[in-house]
Design a protein around this motif. Structure first.
Motif, PDB file in Angstrom:
ATOM      1  N   LEU A 164       0.836  -1.198   0.000  1.00  0.00           N
ATOM      2  CA  LEU A 164       0.000   0.000   0.000  1.00  0.00           C
ATOM      3  C   LEU A 164       0.876   1.256   0.000  1.00  0.00           C
ATOM      4  N   ALA A 165       1.896   1.248   0.858  1.00  0.00           N
ATOM      5  CA  ALA A 165       2.797   2.413   0.947  1.00  0.00           C
ATOM      6  C   ALA A 165       3.536   2.602  -0.374  1.00  0.00           C
ATOM      7  N   CYS A 166       4.053   1.501  -0.959  1.00  0.00           N
ATOM      8  CA  CYS A 166       4.805   1.596  -2.218  1.00  0.00           C
ATOM      9  C   CYS A 166       3.896   2.096  -3.338  1.00  0.00           C
ATOM     10  N   THR A 184       4.391   5.439  -5.575  1.00  0.00           N
ATOM     11  CA  THR A 184       4.566   5.370  -7.025  1.00  0.00           C
ATOM     12  C   THR A 184       3.496   6.213  -7.737  1.00  0.00           C
ATOM     13  N   LEU A 185       2.235   6.014  -7.315  1.00  0.00           N
ATOM     14  CA  LEU A 185       1.130   6.752  -7.948  1.00  0.00           C
ATOM     15  C   LEU A 185       1.325   8.251  -7.789  1.00  0.00           C
ATOM     16  N   PHE A 186       1.719   8.644  -6.599  1.00  0.00           N
ATOM     17  CA  PHE A 186       1.942  10.061  -6.298  1.00  0.00           C
ATOM     18  C   PHE A 186       3.009  10.634  -7.225  1.00  0.00           C
ATOM     19  N   ILE A 187       4.137   9.873  -7.340  1.00  0.00           N
ATOM     20  CA  ILE A 187       5.246  10.352  -8.171  1.00  0.00           C
ATOM     21  C   ILE A 187       4.792  10.473  -9.629  1.00  0.00           C
ATOM     22  N   LEU A 188       4.113   9.413 -10.120  1.00  0.00           N
ATOM     23  CA  LEU A 188       3.669   9.418 -11.524  1.00  0.00           C
ATOM     24  C   LEU A 188       2.749  10.606 -11.789  1.00  0.00           C
ATOM     25  N   PHE A 189       1.770  10.735 -10.861  1.00  0.00           N
ATOM     26  CA  PHE A 189       0.771  11.784 -11.041  1.00  0.00           C
ATOM     27  C   PHE A 189       1.414  13.165 -10.994  1.00  0.00           C
ATOM     28  N   ARG A 190       2.268  13.399  -9.993  1.00  0.00           N
ATOM     29  CA  ARG A 190       2.881  14.721  -9.813  1.00  0.00           C
ATOM     30  C   ARG A 190       3.873  15.018 -10.937  1.00  0.00           C
ATOM     31  N   THR A 191       4.616  13.964 -11.398  1.00  0.00           N
ATOM     32  CA  THR A 191       5.587  14.189 -12.468  1.00  0.00           C
ATOM     33  C   THR A 191       4.857  14.645 -13.722  1.00  0.00           C
ATOM     34  N   PHE A 240       3.478  11.774   2.681  1.00  0.00           N
ATOM     35  CA  PHE A 240       2.152  11.159   2.659  1.00  0.00           C
ATOM     36  C   PHE A 240       2.238   9.642   2.910  1.00  0.00           C
ATOM     37  N   SER A 241       3.241   9.000   2.219  1.00  0.00           N
ATOM     38  CA  SER A 241       3.393   7.541   2.368  1.00  0.00           C
ATOM     39  C   SER A 241       3.747   7.176   3.796  1.00  0.00           C
ATOM     40  N   VAL A 242       4.690   7.977   4.397  1.00  0.00           N
ATOM     41  CA  VAL A 242       5.105   7.675   5.776  1.00  0.00           C
ATOM     42  C   VAL A 242       3.904   7.782   6.716  1.00  0.00           C
ATOM     43  N   VAL A 243       3.121   8.875   6.528  1.00  0.00           N
ATOM     44  CA  VAL A 243       1.950   9.067   7.400  1.00  0.00           C
ATOM     45  C   VAL A 243       0.972   7.884   7.225  1.00  0.00           C
ATOM     46  N   LEU A 244       0.774   7.485   5.951  1.00  0.00           N
ATOM     47  CA  LEU A 244      -0.141   6.379   5.665  1.00  0.00           C
ATOM     48  C   LEU A 244       0.348   5.087   6.312  1.00  0.00           C
ATOM     49  N   ALA A 245       1.671   4.791   6.145  1.00  0.00           N
ATOM     50  CA  ALA A 245       2.239   3.555   6.705  1.00  0.00           C
ATOM     51  C   ALA A 245       2.123   3.560   8.224  1.00  0.00           C
ATOM     52  N   LEU A 246       2.401   4.747   8.834  1.00  0.00           N
ATOM     53  CA  LEU A 246       2.309   4.852  10.298  1.00  0.00           C
ATOM     54  C   LEU A 246       0.887   4.591  10.770  1.00  0.00           C
TER      55      LEU A 246
END
Ligand code: ATP
Ligand code: MG
Length: 356
Positions: free
Chosen positions: A11-13, A17-24, A68-74
């Protein structure tokens, strides 16, 4: 648990990845056409400056995605920890209940992770076994108390009769006391044998025993009782059959079986004691021409204090320990004992011991 961990990592990965793709994509869309074409040429030529420029463009988005990923994983980790702690807390409550001596305690871990649920199942099996043992212990204590009280009460009444002058102090008046003392002595002996077996201390003095003389001794011992009951006592054994056993214990076990057969054969009936040797074992069988027991009672015969017809058996002086002792002696010898309907119509008990 391992599946849950994997889901959390995936889920974190995936979010990252989605965030990077979308933002890029978003960052690139904001470039002017000229800048975009220039960047594409640089990237295609493999120039490290191209990669650097691209990274410059998406760095803020990368940082945001990471946070965002760190917060989600936590968040996921905290939820998982709470879920696990909840399951373990419920389990601990059941453990406490059992530790306090409440054997009805059961762990209810529906919806818990597989590993915890399995732990709960094992716990429940253990608690069930303890509850069963406790019930057996209570039943045995009650049976012992009852079997002690019966002869003691009879003896007390007899002694009171002598004191009150109802009976004269003659040998005849004392004779019933001897019988009741015998019952108490037998009960104490039987309980001692079973306790020794439970503790693994039923010591055996193993020796090679000829079966024919043993049968002759049993015939002498039970001949009188059989005759009085109108039962024909038969023994069948080939010459030379021998077994490696403890003489006293084997005689005790066979004696218990013959006693039962003579008691249940019925007037005019037969009680038959047989021994057959195979290459690895000697099997004794004791059968009678009585009415035997029902199929569903067979499996309980070897339980302590089990009596098919409790009132009749007690009237005959039985306490329901005879067959339990036979089983204990068989097990101590590395043998086994079984019961079934025999060819004489009544019960047939087979006691098999290793031949050497
Ligand atoms: N040959 C048999 N035929 C029919 N029922 C039997 C026979 N042998 C045993 N039973 C039944 O099995 C029960 C248990 O036998 P067991 O020898 O353990 O106890 P008991 O004979 O009642 O007492 P004890 O042997 O301690 O004096 C008996 O009470 C009786 O109901
Ligand atoms: Mg008996």
């Amino acid at each position: 648990l391992s599946v849950l961990n994997l889901v959390a990592i995936l889920l974190a990965c995936a979010t990252l990845t989605l965030f990077i793709l979308f933002r890029t994509r978003y960052a690139l869309a904001e470039l002017s056409l000229l800048d975009f074409l220039q960047l594409r040429t640089l990237l295609r030529s493999g120039d490290p400056v191209g990669t650097q420029v691209l990274l410059e463009e998406v760095r803020p988005e990368l940082a945001a995605a990471l946070i965002f990923s760190v917060v989600l994983a936590l968040g996921f980790a905290v939820a998982l920890a709470r879920y696990l702690a909840g399951a373990f807390n419920r389990f601990t409550l059941s453990l406490h209940q059992l530790a306090r001596g409440d054997y009805s305690a059961r762990a209810r871990l529906g919806g818990a992770p597989l590993e915890v649920a399995r732990l709960g199942d094992e716990f429940n099996r253990m608690a069930e076994r303890l509850e069963h043992l406790e019930r057996e212990r209570q039943f045995e204590s009650a049976s012992i108390a009852h079997d002690l009280r019966t002869p003691i009460t009879a003896m007390r009444l007899r002694v009171l009769g002598v004191i009150d002058g109802v009976h004269d102090l003659t040998p005849e008046a004392l004779e019933p006391l001897l019988g009741q003392l015998g019952t108490l002595e037998r009960l104490a002996d039987d309980l001692q044998t079973l306790t020794l077996h439970d503790a693994g201390h039923l010591s055996l003095n193993l020796e090679r025993l000829e079966v024919a003389p043993l049968f002759a001794a049993l015939e002498r011992e039970f001949g009188g009782v059989a005759h009085a009951a109108g039962v024909r006592l038969e023994t069948v054994v080939a010459a030379g059959v021998a077994v490696r056993a403890d003489a006293h214990r084997l005689r005790q076990a066979l004696g218990n079986l013959v006693q039962n057969a003579v008691t249940h054969a019925g007037h005019g009936g037969v009680a038959r004691l047989t021994a057959v040797q195979t290459s690895s074992q000697v099997c004794f069988s004791v059968a009678d021409s009585g009415s035997g027991v029902n199929e569903d009672q067979l499996e309980h015969l070897f339980e302590r204090f089990y009596r098919v017809d409790a009132s009749r058996s007690k009237a005959l002086g039985g306490s329901g320990l005879g067959l339990a002792i036979v089983r204990a002696i068989a097990e101590a010898h590395g043998g086994a004992v079984t019961a079934a309907r025999g060819e004489l119509g009544g019960l047939e008990v087979r006691l098999c011991l290793p031949a050497r």
